[in-house]
Structure formats: structure tokens, C-alpha cells
Design a protein around this motif. Structure first.
Motif, mmCIF file in Angstrom:
data_model
loop_
_atom_site.group_PDB
_atom_site.id
_atom_site.type_symbol
_atom_site.label_atom_id
_atom_site.label_comp_id
_atom_site.label_asym_id
_atom_site.label_seq_id
_atom_site.Cartn_x
_atom_site.Cartn_y
_atom_site.Cartn_z
ATOM 1 N N LEU A 153 0.877 -1.172 0.000
ATOM 2 C CA LEU A 153 0.000 0.000 0.000
ATOM 3 C C LEU A 153 0.915 1.222 0.000
ATOM 4 O O LEU A 153 1.579 1.517 0.995
ATOM 5 N N CYS A 154 0.958 1.871 -1.147
ATOM 6 C CA CYS A 154 1.889 2.984 -1.348
ATOM 7 C C CYS A 154 1.167 4.153 -2.017
ATOM 8 O O CYS A 154 0.265 3.957 -2.822
ATOM 9 N N PHE A 155 1.589 5.352 -1.653
ATOM 10 C CA PHE A 155 1.104 6.552 -2.341
ATOM 11 C C PHE A 155 2.153 7.634 -2.151
ATOM 12 O O PHE A 155 3.099 7.476 -1.376
ATOM 13 N N VAL A 156 2.014 8.726 -2.877
ATOM 14 C CA VAL A 156 2.951 9.836 -2.732
ATOM 15 C C VAL A 156 2.263 10.933 -1.927
ATOM 16 O O VAL A 156 1.276 11.523 -2.365
ATOM 17 N N ALA A 157 2.778 11.155 -0.730
ATOM 18 C CA ALA A 157 2.187 12.132 0.190
ATOM 19 C C ALA A 157 2.804 13.515 -0.039
ATOM 20 O O ALA A 157 3.878 13.637 -0.642
ATOM 21 N N PRO A 158 2.152 14.549 0.474
ATOM 22 C CA PRO A 158 2.771 15.886 0.420
ATOM 23 C C PRO A 158 4.135 15.865 1.115
ATOM 24 O O PRO A 158 4.335 15.100 2.059
ATOM 25 N N THR A 159 5.053 16.686 0.641
ATOM 26 C CA THR A 159 6.405 16.688 1.209
ATOM 27 C C THR A 159 6.591 17.709 2.334
ATOM 28 O O THR A 159 7.635 17.754 2.969
ATOM 29 N N ASP A 160 5.569 18.510 2.573
ATOM 30 C CA ASP A 160 5.631 19.512 3.647
ATOM 31 C C ASP A 160 6.001 18.841 4.975
ATOM 32 O O ASP A 160 5.296 17.943 5.430
ATOM 33 N N PRO A 161 7.110 19.228 5.616
ATOM 34 C CA PRO A 161 7.535 18.573 6.858
ATOM 35 C C PRO A 161 6.527 18.699 8.001
ATOM 36 O O PRO A 161 6.540 17.908 8.936
ATOM 37 N N GLU A 162 5.630 19.699 7.901
ATOM 38 C CA GLU A 162 4.608 19.871 8.949
ATOM 39 C C GLU A 162 3.369 19.003 8.710
ATOM 40 O O GLU A 162 2.533 18.850 9.592
ATOM 41 N N HIS A 163 3.240 18.450 7.496
ATOM 42 C CA HIS A 163 2.093 17.593 7.182
ATOM 43 C C HIS A 163 2.103 16.386 8.126
ATOM 44 O O HIS A 163 3.171 15.877 8.478
ATOM 45 N N ARG A 164 0.920 15.908 8.508
ATOM 46 C CA ARG A 164 0.846 14.866 9.540
ATOM 47 C C ARG A 164 1.657 13.608 9.192
ATOM 48 O O ARG A 164 2.209 12.976 10.088
ATOM 49 N N VAL A 165 1.779 13.252 7.901
ATOM 50 C CA VAL A 165 2.517 12.029 7.570
ATOM 51 C C VAL A 165 4.029 12.202 7.722
ATOM 52 O O VAL A 165 4.760 11.218 7.839
ATOM 53 N N GLU A 204 14.225 13.172 6.518
ATOM 54 C CA GLU A 204 14.951 14.120 7.386
ATOM 55 C C GLU A 204 14.161 14.497 8.643
ATOM 56 O O GLU A 204 14.714 15.052 9.580
ATOM 57 N N THR A 205 12.849 14.165 8.672
ATOM 58 C CA THR A 205 12.077 14.439 9.894
ATOM 59 C C THR A 205 12.002 13.197 10.790
ATOM 60 O O THR A 205 11.242 13.158 11.753
ATOM 61 N N ASP A 206 12.794 12.173 10.444
ATOM 62 C CA ASP A 206 12.905 10.938 11.237
ATOM 63 C C ASP A 206 11.651 10.079 11.243
ATOM 64 O O ASP A 206 11.416 9.311 12.172
#
Length: 346
Positions: A153-165, A204-206
Motif C-alpha cells: 500500500l503505497c502513495f505519494v504524500a505531500p512533502t511539507d515537513p509539517e504535514h501529519r505524515v 529528514e524528519t525521522d
């Protein structure tokens, strides 16, 4: 059948999908919604013809207007809100992952047991007619002995570091967001694995952005699983047996069709023409359980949920992804299972 009154905590994407499918349920009424923002709650209530729009989660939890509460907020808030619902005597359907770790989940289920309140993790895939069909085929040995499962199960999420994912403080990462589904599928047939291996890429956000997991059972079964928030994939599932195999079509966790292919290549295809995405089926299950005065679903029990979070905890510990809700790790727990782990920065 009693008409149970439902409330929704949260007005994000999943809450919208859930509310849309609620109109396809056999019974029940969507009575209230709560958001931290009154405008958002009002807009949501207008869109789905909901009577009550509240600005505060706890106003809804303590309202006499609802019997059941669906929790659709970020993972990190599941524990505190589920706990508040149980203490208020409200039945709970909490979005997955049910809790951040096993410790939180154990405490919540113990509390539900003590207060005799219905609680279920919203593993909606379990109630999808396609999954019910696959369970029947496997139980009837239509593919002989089930030996292995491949699921992604894969998708491309937003790259914003503040986004919940991507945000560690919000319980980010591919595993808890989407990896939970392939792990659920494997455990649906074999229970908790006897060994776990994984490779993970952290950003980079671990948080983990790509995981490949190999789960094994002492009975000789294997599951090869993948989850990602940085890549696209077919998102199919294949269950391989001694007499044939089953393919669950893309996207398998919300599929409307599946196929059974026998060893001599005869194909039996089954398609279901249900409306919406399929969230209505978990609502029907909750309503049925409440009607029967159960405090857990026999089809997705507290133990199923605990087995799932235990495996996720083990994979996470292996990857080195830690949330502030996690208890301190003691060395004696680490070697409980055979591990091989590697993780890299993306």
C-alpha cells in the motif's frame, strides 16, 4: 433495529469520506460533528445535513445527543479522545491506528472492559465484501493451503515537513498510515508473526517513508509487505496457495473485485457493486454489535487490534522510529524476536 445516533470528531479527509458513505448504512443517524474550528464544523454539518456542529471535541463527547462516536483526528489524539469517550459512556469507533503503541491500546481496552463500553478500531477493510469473499475462499481451501501473501500500500504524500505524515509529533510515517493495512491482511489469516524482518528508509524528519517487511510464522507461512509515502505501486494483494492463488484488485484495501485462479489457470472473478468507498460496512458492524449489547466486535476483536499494534511496535522499534508517547525501551525486551534491521536516510 435501534437507530443509534452518531457523532464525528474531526473534519478532515477521512471524516468526509466516512460521512459520505454513512448515507449507505443499514441504520443509524449522523447527528453531530465537532471540529476545533467552528466554521469548519458548520461547513461539514451543512454538507452532510448534520444537526449539531460543535467547536469543542469534549462538548460532543459529553453530549446526550449521541450514542456512538467516530474518531477521525490525527493518530496522536486517538488515545486521549477514546479514553474520554469511554469515561463518558459513549461507544467508540476509532480510526486506525487505534493508538500510538501497545501500552496505550492495552490501557484503553482495559478501561472499556471495566466500563462495559463498546470500542472498535476502525479497520474498515475487514468488513469490505471482497475481504469477506477472500476469507471464505481461504477457509474453504479453494486455493489449498495458504502459504504466502504479497501486499503493498503505497502513495505519494505531500512533502511539507509539517504535514501529519511527515511530522513525528503527529505520529507520522508510512507504517502507521498505510503499512498497517498489509500487516492487518497477513495477521487476518495467521495471527501475530513469529519473526519480523524489515528494511526502512527514514526521511529528514525521522519518520519512515518506505518500508519493506518480511513476516514469518512457525507454520511455514510468509508475508512480503510494502508501504510507502514516496512512491506509487499497483497496490494489489496476492494470496498464494498449494492449489491456486487469489488476486485482490487495486487498491486492495478498498477493492470491489477479486479473482481466484486455480492451478490449471481457470479464473473465477467476483465483483461487488456497492455504493461509495465501503466505510458503511464498519458502521453496520458497530450498529449490529450495539444492538446485541456487545462491547467488542467478534470480527475485529480487541485482541486482533492488540496483535496488530504489537507487530507495528516491533517493526518501529527495529526501524528506530520513536514517538514521544512511547515508553522507555528496556534492553531485555529487544531480543524477544529474531530481528534483522537496517534503515537509511532518504
Amino acid at each position: 433495529m435501534k437507530n443509534f445516533r452518531w457523532g464525528i470528531l474531526g473534519t478532515g479527509k477521512i471524516a468526509h469520506l466516512f460521512a459520505r458513505d454513512f448515507s449507505f448504512t443499514k441504520s443509524g443517524e449522523l447527528r453531530a460533528v465537532a471540529s476545533r474550528n467552528k466554521d469548519t464544523a458548520d461547513a461539514f454539518a451543512t454538507e452532510f445535513d448534520i444537526e449539531l456542529a460543535l467547536q469543542d471535541y469534549y462538548s460532543l463527547i459529553n453530549s446526550d445527543e449521541v450514542d456512538v462516536i467516530y474518531i477521525a483526528v490525527p493518530h496522536v489524539h486517538h488515545y486521549e479522545l477514546t479514553k474520554a469517550c469511554i469515561l463518558a459512556g459513549k461507544a467508540v469507533l476509532c480510526e486506525k491506528p487505534f493508538a500510538m503503541n501497545e501500552y496505550q491500546a492495552q490501557e484503553l481496552y482495559a478501561l472499556a472492559q471495566k466500563h462495559k463500553v463498546f470500542v472498535m478500531e476502525a479497520m474498515w477493510t475487514r468488513f469490505n465484501p471482497v475481504i469477506e469473499q477472500v476469507i471464505d475462499w481461504v477457509a474453504d481451501e479453494e486455493i489449498g493451503q495458504l502459504n504466502s501473501i504479497q501486499a503493498s500500500l503505497c502513495f505519494v504524500a505531500p512533502t511539507d515537513p509539517e504535514h501529519r505524515v511527515n511530522n513525528l509529533k503527529l505520529g507520522g510515517g508510512a507504517l502507521l498510515d498505510v503499512g498497517i493495512y498489509p500487516v492487518f491482511l497477513a495477521q487476518l489469516f495467521w495471527g501475530k508473526p513469529d519473526f519480523v524482518q524489515n528494511q526502512a528508509i527514514l526521511n529528514e524528519t525521522d519518520v519512515d517513508v518506505l518500508n519493506q517487511m518480511l513476516l514469518g510464522w512457525d507454520n511455514g507461512a510468509l508475508a512480503s509487505l510494502e508501504s510507502s509515502i514516496i512512491s506509487h505501486s499497483p497496490n494489489r494483494a496476492v494470496l498464494s496457495g498449494s492449489k491456486g492463488y487469489i488476486e485482490i484488485d487495486t487498491e486492495w484495501h478498498k477493492a470491489k473485485s477479486c479473482r481466484l485462479i486455480s492451478k490449471d489457470n481457470n479464473e473465477r472473478a467476483v465483483a461487488f457493486d456497492f455504493p461509495g468507498m465501503g466505510y458503511q460496512f464498519e458502521v453496520d458492524e458497530v450498529n449490529r454489535c450495539l444492538e446485541e449489547e456487545l462491547i467488542q466486535s467478534p470480527n475485529f476483536t480487541w485482541q486482533h487490534s492488540l496483535d496488530l499494534v504489537q507487530t507495528l511496535d516491533e517493526i518501529r522499534q527495529d526501524m528506530g522510529v520513536r514517538y514521544e508517547q512511547d515508553p522507555e525501551i528496556h534492553d531485555e525486551n529487544i531480543e524477544e524476536h529474531h530481528h534483522e534491521h537496517h534503515h537509511h536516510k532518504h
